[in-house]
Design an enzyme around this catalytic site. Structure first.
Site, PDB file in Angstrom:
ATOM      1  N   TYR A 146       0.790  -1.156  -0.091  1.00 16.48           N
ATOM      2  CA  TYR A 146      -0.041   0.072  -0.125  1.00 16.48           C
ATOM      3  C   TYR A 146       0.972   1.061   0.003  1.00 16.48           C
ATOM      4  O   TYR A 146       0.508   2.113  -0.383  1.00 16.48           O
ATOM      5  CB  TYR A 146      -0.795   0.013   1.241  1.00 16.48           C
ATOM      6  CG  TYR A 146      -2.093  -0.750   1.049  1.00 16.48           C
ATOM      7  CD1 TYR A 146      -2.067  -2.195   0.838  1.00 16.48           C
ATOM      8  CD2 TYR A 146      -3.238  -0.174   1.146  1.00 16.48           C
ATOM      9  CE1 TYR A 146      -3.271  -2.881   1.098  1.00 16.48           C
ATOM     10  CE2 TYR A 146      -4.493  -0.963   1.021  1.00 16.48           C
ATOM     11  CZ  TYR A 146      -4.483  -2.102   0.832  1.00 16.48           C
ATOM     12  OH  TYR A 146      -5.723  -2.672   0.577  1.00 16.48           O
ATOM     13  N   LYS A 195       3.668 -15.424   2.851  1.00 16.05           N
ATOM     14  CA  LYS A 195       4.087 -16.234   1.522  1.00 16.05           C
ATOM     15  C   LYS A 195       5.473 -16.251   1.784  1.00 16.05           C
ATOM     16  O   LYS A 195       5.975 -16.012   0.903  1.00 16.05           O
ATOM     17  CB  LYS A 195       3.473 -15.372   0.456  1.00 16.05           C
ATOM     18  CG  LYS A 195       3.453 -16.173  -0.883  1.00 16.05           C
ATOM     19  CD  LYS A 195       2.434 -17.312  -0.829  1.00 16.05           C
ATOM     20  CE  LYS A 195       2.623 -18.173  -2.234  1.00 16.05           C
ATOM     21  NZ  LYS A 195       1.696 -19.018  -2.210  1.00 16.05           N
ATOM     22  N   ASP A 227      -2.372 -18.323   1.104  1.00 13.54           N
ATOM     23  CA  ASP A 227      -3.099 -19.294   0.283  1.00 13.54           C
ATOM     24  C   ASP A 227      -4.162 -20.407   1.012  1.00 13.54           C
ATOM     25  O   ASP A 227      -5.219 -20.383   0.938  1.00 13.54           O
ATOM     26  CB  ASP A 227      -2.730 -19.733  -0.938  1.00 13.54           C
ATOM     27  CG  ASP A 227      -1.316 -20.481  -0.782  1.00 13.54           C
ATOM     28  OD1 ASP A 227      -0.832 -20.337   0.349  1.00 13.54           O
ATOM     29  OD2 ASP A 227      -0.712 -21.133  -1.577  1.00 13.54           O
ATOM     30  N   ASP A 251      -6.203  -7.208   4.209  1.00 14.09           N
ATOM     31  CA  ASP A 251      -7.189  -6.735   3.495  1.00 14.09           C
ATOM     32  C   ASP A 251      -8.046  -7.860   2.929  1.00 14.09           C
ATOM     33  O   ASP A 251      -9.186  -7.841   3.033  1.00 14.09           O
ATOM     34  CB  ASP A 251      -6.792  -5.773   2.455  1.00 14.09           C
ATOM     35  CG  ASP A 251      -7.659  -5.062   1.535  1.00 14.09           C
ATOM     36  OD1 ASP A 251      -8.868  -4.720   2.078  1.00 14.09           O
ATOM     37  OD2 ASP A 251      -7.849  -5.167   0.445  1.00 14.09           O
ATOM     38  N   ASP A 255     -12.039  -9.334   4.323  1.00 13.54           N
ATOM     39  CA  ASP A 255     -13.407  -9.448   3.562  1.00 13.54           C
ATOM     40  C   ASP A 255     -13.812 -11.009   3.876  1.00 13.54           C
ATOM     41  O   ASP A 255     -14.960 -11.069   4.042  1.00 13.54           O
ATOM     42  CB  ASP A 255     -13.134  -8.998   2.074  1.00 13.54           C
ATOM     43  CG  ASP A 255     -13.490  -7.537   2.122  1.00 13.54           C
ATOM     44  OD1 ASP A 255     -13.218  -6.904   3.237  1.00 13.54           O
ATOM     45  OD2 ASP A 255     -13.847  -7.175   1.023  1.00 13.54           O
TER      46      ASP A 255
HETATM   47  C1  IPM Z   1     -10.206  -1.627   3.842  1.00  9.58           C
HETATM   48  C2  IPM Z   1     -10.464  -1.179   2.646  1.00  9.58           C
HETATM   49  C3  IPM Z   1      -9.417   0.058   2.321  1.00  9.58           C
HETATM   50  C4  IPM Z   1      -7.962  -0.941   2.028  1.00  9.58           C
HETATM   51  C5  IPM Z   1      -9.382   0.616   0.725  1.00  9.58           C
HETATM   52  C6  IPM Z   1     -10.795   1.392   1.000  1.00  9.58           C
HETATM   53  C7  IPM Z   1      -8.232   1.497   0.546  1.00  9.58           C
HETATM   54  O1  IPM Z   1     -10.752  -1.898   1.697  1.00  9.58           O
HETATM   55  O2  IPM Z   1     -10.303  -0.829   4.742  1.00  9.58           O
HETATM   56  O3  IPM Z   1     -10.134  -2.920   3.922  1.00  9.58           O
HETATM   57  O4  IPM Z   1      -7.918  -1.557   1.391  1.00  9.58           O
HETATM   58  O5  IPM Z   1      -7.508  -0.736   3.235  1.00  9.58           O
HETATM   59 MG    MG Z   2     -10.700  -4.128   2.316  1.00 11.43          MG
END
Ligand code: IPM
Ligand code: MG
Length: 361
Positions: A146, A195, A227, A251, A255
Site C-alpha cells: 500500500y 507467503k 493461500d 485486507d 473481507d
Molecule cells: C479496507 C478497505 C481499504 C483498504 C480501501 C478502501 C483502500 O478495503 O479498509 O479494508 O484496502 O485498506
Molecule cells: Mg478492504
C-alpha cells in the site's frame, strides 16, 4: 467526563451508519456517565466535492486534536462517480490511506465473530460453524504494498506498472507485539500468515515474529501460508484465535472472514497507533448502490464505536453494554436486509440503531 470524538461520515452509506453509531454512543453516555462532543471531519469524496482533494492538511490537524475518530466509509461507484476521473492520488481512497499514515495507525484490529443467531446468514455448512467462532485479524496497516514505491512507465510502446512490498524489522516487530499482547487476553494462539515460500518480505516477517514469540512463552505460534489461510477460513474458522498478517493479505482475508460471519455489515475495526488514539471504522465499503435508502446495516459501525470506548476511552462497561445490546437485538429476531432470514423481522438502518439504544437502557 467528555469524550472528544472526530467524526468522518464519508460517502455512500457512511452518513447513515455513523448517525446510528452516534445515537448509540450518546445513549451509552447517558447510562454510563459520559458525554460526547463531535467534530465533523471531511474525507474521501465528501472532501473532494468541497476542497478538490480527499483530505486536507487542516483536517489531518483537526483529527490529531481529537482523542479518537469514528468513521463511516469512503468512496463511490468507480464506473459512474466523477471522483474516479481524478488521478489515483486524488481519489477518495487516497484520503483514507493518508490519514492512516499521518496518524501512524499501524495496527488494524478486525474481529470476526459468528453470532449464533446469525448462523442462518452464514454461507458455511452448519457442521462447520456449530458453536460459533471468534477470531481477530491483526492487520499491519501502514506498510507493504500500500505504501511502497509504485509507478507506471511506457517503454518501447509497452506499458509497465510496478508496486513494491517492503517491510523493515521494526515495522514487523511492533505489529507482532500487538498481536501477542492481544492473544494473551484471548485464547493465547497466534497464526502468523505470510507467503514465505515466495517472498523475501515474508521470510523476514517469519524471522521477526519468531523472535517476538520468545517473549510470550504462553502463546502458541504457528505460521500459515496465505493461500492455505484463505482455504482454512472457510474449511474450519474455529481453529483461529489471532491471525497476524501484513497489510494486503489482511485486507483480503478480513473481507473473507467477514463473509463467513454472515455479512460484511457486521465487521468492526480499530486502527491504532502507539498511543490511546484510534480510528474506528466498519470494514465494509460505502455501498453506493444502497446509499440513502435507509436499509444499510449499522451494526459494524456501532460495534466499531464500542471498540472506541474500550480502546481509546477505557469505558469497558459501556462497550460491553453495546455489544450485549447488539446480541440481544439479534436474539429478538431483528435483522437488516443483508442478514435477513426467514421468520425474522426486517428493519431499516434507523430502527436497528434505536433498538440497540433501547437495549442499553
Ligand atoms: C479496507 C478497505 C481499504 C483498504 C480501501 C478502501 C483502500 O478495503 O479498509 O479494508 O484496502 O485498506
Ligand atoms: Mg478492504
Amino acid at each position: 467526563m467528555n469524550l472528544n470524538i472526530g467524526v468522518i461520515k464519508g460517502d455512500g452509506i457512511g452518513p447513515e451508519i455513523v448517525a446510528e453509531a452516534m445515537k448509540v454512543l450518546d445513549q451509552a453516555g447517558e447510562v454510563y456517565g459520559f458525554t460526547c462532543s463531535y467534530e465533523q471531519l471531511l474525507m474521501g469524496g465528501a472532501s473532494i466535492d468541497v476542497h478538490g482533494v480527499p483530505l486536507t492538511d487542516e483536517t489531518v490537524a483537526k483529527a490529531k486534536e481529537c482523542s479518537a475518530v469514528l468513521m463511516g466509509s469512503i468512496g463511490g461507484d468507480a464506473k459512474t462517480s466523477p471522483w474516479y476521473q481524478l488521478e489515483p492520488s486524488k481519489r477518495p481512497e487516497a484520503g483514507l490511506l493518508r490519514i492512516r499514515k499521518e496518524l501512524n495507525l499501524f495496527a488494524n484490529l478486525r474481529p470476526a465473530v459468528l453470532y449464533e443467531e446469525l448462523a442462518a446468514a452464514c454461507p458455511l455448512k452448519e457442521e462447520i460453524t456449530k458453536g460459533g467462532f471468534d477470531l481477530l485479524i491483526m492487520r499491519e496497516l501502514t506498510g507493504g504494498l500500500y505504501f511502497g514505491e509504485r509507478g507506471t512507465v511506457e517503454e518501447n510502446g509497452v506499458l509497465t506498472a510496478h508496486d513494491t512490498l517492503t517491510y523493515n524489522e521494526e515495522e514487523i516487530r511492533r505489529i507482532a507485539v500487538r498481536a501477542f499482547d492481544i492473544a494473551m487476553k484471548r485464547r493465547k494462539n497466534v497464526v502468523s500468515v505470510d507467503k514465505a515460500n515466495v517472498l523475501d518480505s515474508s521470510r523476514l516477517w517469519r524471522k521477526v515474529v519468531e523472535e517476538v514469540a520468545k517473549d510470550y512463552p504462553q502463546v502458541t505460534l504457528t505460521h500459515m501460508l496465505v493461500d492455505n489461510c484463505a482455504m482454512q477460513l472457510v474449511r474450519d474458522p474455529k481453529q483461529f484465535d489471532v491471525i497476524l498478517t501484513e497489510n494486503m493479505f489482511g485486507d483480503i482475508l478480513s473481507d473473507e472472514a467477514s463473509m463467513v460471519t454472515g455479512s460484511i455489515g457486521m465487521l468492526a475495526s480499530a486502527s491504532l497507533n502507539e498511543t490511546k488514539f484510534g480510528l474506528y471504522e466498519p470494514s465494509g465499503g460505502s455501498a453506493p448502490d444502497i446509499a440513502g435508502k435507509g436499509i444499510a446495516n449499522p451494526i459494524a459501525t456501532i460495534l466499531s464505536a464500542a471498540m472506541m470506548l474500550r480502546y481509546s476511552f477505557d469505558q469497558d462497561k459501556a462497550a460491553d453494554a453495546i455489544e450485549a445490546a447488539v446480541s440481544q437485538v439479534l436474539k429478538e429476531g431483528y435483522r437488516t436486509g443483508d442478514i435477513m432470514s426467514e421468520g425474522c423481522s426486517e428493519v431499516g438502518t434507523e430502527q436497528m440503531g434505536s433498538l440497540i439504544c433501547e437495549g442499553i437502557r
